[in-house]
Design an enzyme around this catalytic site. Structure first.
Site, PDB file in Angstrom:
ATOM      1  N   LYS A   1      -7.738  -9.266  -9.712  1.00  0.00           N
ATOM      2  CA  LYS A   1      -7.847  -7.633  -9.607  1.00  0.00           C
ATOM      3  C   LYS A   1      -7.468  -7.127 -11.083  1.00  0.00           C
ATOM      4  O   LYS A   1      -8.581  -7.284 -11.995  1.00  0.00           O
ATOM      5  CB  LYS A   1      -7.147  -7.182  -8.416  1.00  0.00           C
ATOM      6  CG  LYS A   1      -7.901  -7.547  -7.196  1.00  0.00           C
ATOM      7  CD  LYS A   1      -7.292  -7.273  -5.627  1.00  0.00           C
ATOM      8  CE  LYS A   1      -7.972  -7.937  -4.628  1.00  0.00           C
ATOM      9  NZ  LYS A   1      -7.530  -8.452  -3.414  1.00  0.00           N
TER      10      LYS A   1
ATOM     11  N   HIS B   1      -2.411  -5.522  -5.344  1.00  0.00           N
ATOM     12  CA  HIS B   1      -3.185  -4.119  -5.818  1.00  0.00           C
ATOM     13  C   HIS B   1      -1.996  -3.628  -6.540  1.00  0.00           C
ATOM     14  O   HIS B   1      -2.063  -2.318  -6.916  1.00  0.00           O
ATOM     15  CB  HIS B   1      -3.690  -3.274  -4.890  1.00  0.00           C
ATOM     16  CG  HIS B   1      -4.641  -3.967  -4.023  1.00  0.00           C
ATOM     17  ND1 HIS B   1      -6.042  -3.849  -4.424  1.00  0.00           N
ATOM     18  CD2 HIS B   1      -4.749  -4.716  -2.937  1.00  0.00           C
ATOM     19  CE1 HIS B   1      -6.710  -4.571  -3.781  1.00  0.00           C
ATOM     20  NE2 HIS B   1      -6.187  -5.011  -2.761  1.00  0.00           N
TER      21      HIS B   1
ATOM     22  N   SER C   1      -3.854  -2.622   0.868  1.00  0.00           N
ATOM     23  CA  SER C   1      -5.270  -2.785   0.175  1.00  0.00           C
ATOM     24  C   SER C   1      -6.304  -1.862   0.734  1.00  0.00           C
ATOM     25  O   SER C   1      -7.305  -1.278  -0.003  1.00  0.00           O
ATOM     26  CB  SER C   1      -5.776  -4.106   0.471  1.00  0.00           C
ATOM     27  OG  SER C   1      -5.738  -4.618   1.637  1.00  0.00           O
TER      28      SER C   1
HETATM   29  C1  LIG Z   1      -7.640  -9.425  -2.649  1.00  0.00           C
HETATM   30  C2  LIG Z   1      -6.485  -9.722  -1.945  1.00  0.00           C
HETATM   31  C3  LIG Z   1      -5.890 -11.044  -1.672  1.00  0.00           C
HETATM   32  C4  LIG Z   1      -6.701 -12.181  -1.980  1.00  0.00           C
HETATM   33  O1  LIG Z   1      -6.382 -12.582  -3.218  1.00  0.00           O
HETATM   34  P1  LIG Z   1      -7.786 -13.147  -4.311  1.00  0.00           P
HETATM   35  O2  LIG Z   1      -7.356 -13.790  -5.577  1.00  0.00           O
HETATM   36  O3  LIG Z   1      -9.042 -12.564  -4.374  1.00  0.00           O
HETATM   37  O4  LIG Z   1      -8.175 -14.634  -3.093  1.00  0.00           O
HETATM   38  C5  LIG Z   1      -4.722 -11.088  -1.050  1.00  0.00           C
HETATM   39  N1  LIG Z   1      -4.039 -10.186  -0.594  1.00  0.00           N
HETATM   40  C6  LIG Z   1      -4.237  -9.020  -0.886  1.00  0.00           C
HETATM   41  C7  LIG Z   1      -3.502  -7.707  -0.312  1.00  0.00           C
HETATM   42  C8  LIG Z   1      -5.889  -8.461  -1.495  1.00  0.00           C
HETATM   43  O5  LIG Z   1      -6.093  -7.273  -1.406  1.00  0.00           O
END
Ligand SMILES: *Cc1c(COP(=O)(O)O)cnc(C)c1O
Length: 384
Positions: free
Chosen positions: A240, A210, A182
C-alpha cells in the site's frame, strides 16, 4: 462436468440478482493518481498507493538496476535458496521503523496473516478478534483451529468481558485487530487494547496495512497516540503506502526466529522477486526522511471530510456509507461519468446494509483534485 457448469452458473446468477457479482475492470495506472479505464482518464480515489511510491522515478530506476544485478525471480523459498542478501536490509529497516528487535518479510500481507496466526496459537487456545478486522486475519484464525470470539468493533468493554469469562480456559490467547480499519479508516484504541492485553496475559497483534507510511509519522498505528503503545506483534503490508509488494511482521527476536521456523506460508512459498525488495527498501528510505510527504494523504482526507461535514478522519480512508448496494453502485457510476474513480464497496467486504463509497487520499492528489471531488459528491450524491 455438467454439474460443475451448473453450479458456477447458478451461483453467479444468484449473486447477480443481489448486485453482488463482481468483475475485473481493466485499469492502467498512471502517475499523480490518474488511471485509464474504458478508454477514459479518471482521477483515482480508490488506490491504496497513499504516497504515490509505486510510480516514484527514483524507485523505478533502482528496480531497473536491481533486475540487471539480481534477475527477476527469487528462485526458491527463503528457507532454501531464496534468501538473497537484500532481505536483511529490508527487515532491519522495518524493525527500526516499528521499534522492534527484528522483522520477517512474507510474500504478501495475506500470506503473512495466514502464516503468523497458526504459528502462535492452536487448538486449545483462544483468539479474540475485532468484528471488522480484515478478511485475511479471519482466514488465519480458521487455520489455527483455535476458539474464536468476536468483539464488537473497537469496544474495549466487550473485549474485557469476553476475556474475564474465557481467558482462564485456554493456555494461550491472542487479540487481533486492524490498526487502521481498511473500510472505515478509524484507528483501533491501541493504548487500551495494549494495557488490557498485558493484564490478561494475552498477546496483541495489529494489522497495520493502512497505517505504515500514513499515521504515527509514517511509523504506523502504534505511534499514532500520545504515548507509544506496546504492541508485540505488528503486522503489515508493503503493497500500500510502500508501493511495492510483500507482507511483514515486526516483533522480538525470539518471536521472529519462531515464525521463520514455523510459518507455513513462509516455508512453502517462493521468496519475493528482488525488484519488490529493492522497491520496498527505497520506499522506506523516502518514508523515513519525508515528514511533509507523509502528512499529505491525511491532510487531504481532512479537508475532504470537512467540506462534506463528515467526522474528522484519523487516516487516509474516508467512507461515505450509503447503505443500499444499488444506490452505492449508482453513485460510483455518477462519479466515474464525472471523471473520478471511486469504487463501490459491498458485502461481504463490509457488513450487510453498509455499502459505501470508500475514498482513499494520496500525496499525489492536488488540493484542486480533492476540492473538486468534494463539490461533485456534495452536488450529485449527498444533495439528492
Ligand atoms: C490489503 C490488506 C491486507 C493484505 O495485504 P496484501 O499485501 O495486499 O496481501 C491485509 N490486511 C489489511 C487490513 C489490508 O487492507
Amino acid at each position: 462436468m455438467e454439474s460443475l457448469e451448473n453450479f458456477a452458473y447458478q451461483k453467479l446468477s444468484a449473486l447477480d440478482r443481489k448486485s453482488l457479482k463482481r468483475s475485473l475492470q481493466e485499469t492502467s495506472r498512471l502517475p499523480k493518481s490518474r488511471v485509464i479505464r474504458n478508454g477514459k482518464e479518471l482521477i483515482s480515489f480508490s488506490c491504496n498507493d497513499y504516497l504515490g511510491l509505486s510510480q516514484h522515478p527514483r524507485i523505478i530506476e533502482a528496480i531497473q538496476k536491481a533486475v540487471t544485478i539480481h534477475g527477476t525471480g527469487g528462485g526458491a523459498s527463503r528457507l532454501v535458496t531464496g534468501n538473497y542478501p537484500l532481505y536483511n536490509d529490508l527487515e532491519k529497516r522495518l524493525a527500526e521503523l516499528k521499534g522492534t528487535e527484528d522483522a520477517c518479510v512474507f510474500g504478501s500481507g495475506y500470506l503473512a496473516n495466514l502464516g503468523i496466526i497458526p504459528s502462535l496459537v492452536g487448538e486449545k487456545d483462544l483468539i479474540l478478534i475485532d468484528e471488522l478486522s480484515h478478511s485475511c486475519m479471519f482466514s488465519g484464525t480458521v487455520l489455527s483451529k483455535s476458539k474464536v470470539l468476536f468483539f464488537h468493533h473497537n469496544d474495549v468493554g466487550h473485549l474485557e468481558a469476553l476475556l474475564k469469562k474465557n481467558r482462564d480456559k485456554h493456555p494461550r490467547a491472542l487479540i487481533l485487530t486492524d490498526g487502521v480499519f481498511s473500510m472505515d479508516g478509524d484507528l483501533a484504541p491501541i493504548p487500551e487494547l495494549s494495557s488490557l492485553s498485558l493484564r490478561y496475559d494475552t498477546w496483541l497483534m495489529t494489522d497495520d496495512a493502512h497505517g505504515i507510511g500514513v499515521v504515527g509519522k509514517g511509523r504506523g498505528s502504534s505511534f499514532a497516540f500520545n504515548s507509544v503503545s506496546k504492541v508485540p506483534l505488528q503486522m503489515g503490508t508493503l503493497s500500500k503506502a510502500v508501493g511495492s509488494y510483500g507482507g511483514y511482521l515486526c516483533a522480538s527476536k525470539s518471536v521472529i526466529d519462531l515464525i521463520k521456523t514455523r510459518a507455513r506460508t513462509l516455508i512453502y512459498s517462493t521468496s519475493l522477486a528482488p525488484a519488490n525488495i529493492v522497491a520496498s527498501i527505497e520506499a522506506l528510505k523516502i518514508i523515513e526522511s519525508n515528514p511533509e510527504l507523509i502528512q499529505k494523504p491525511l491532510d487531504h482526507a481532512k479537508s475532504f471530510s470537512k467540506a462534506l461535514g463528515l467526522k474528522n478522519p484519523s487516516s487516509a480512508i474516508v467512507p461515505l456509507i450509503l447503505e443500499d448496494t444499488e444506490r452505492t453502485l449508482e453513485a460510483s457510476k455518477i462519479l466515474e461519468d464525472s471523471g473520478y474513480l471511486v469504487t463501490a464497496i459491498r458485502p461481504p467486504t463490509v457488513p450487510k446494509g453498509t455499502s459505501r463509497l470508500r475514498f482513499t487520499f494520496s500525496a499525489t492528489h492536488s488540493k484542486k483534485d480533492v476540492s473538486s471531488l468534494a463539490n461533485i459528491v456534495n452536488k450529485k450524491i449527498i444533495g439528492v
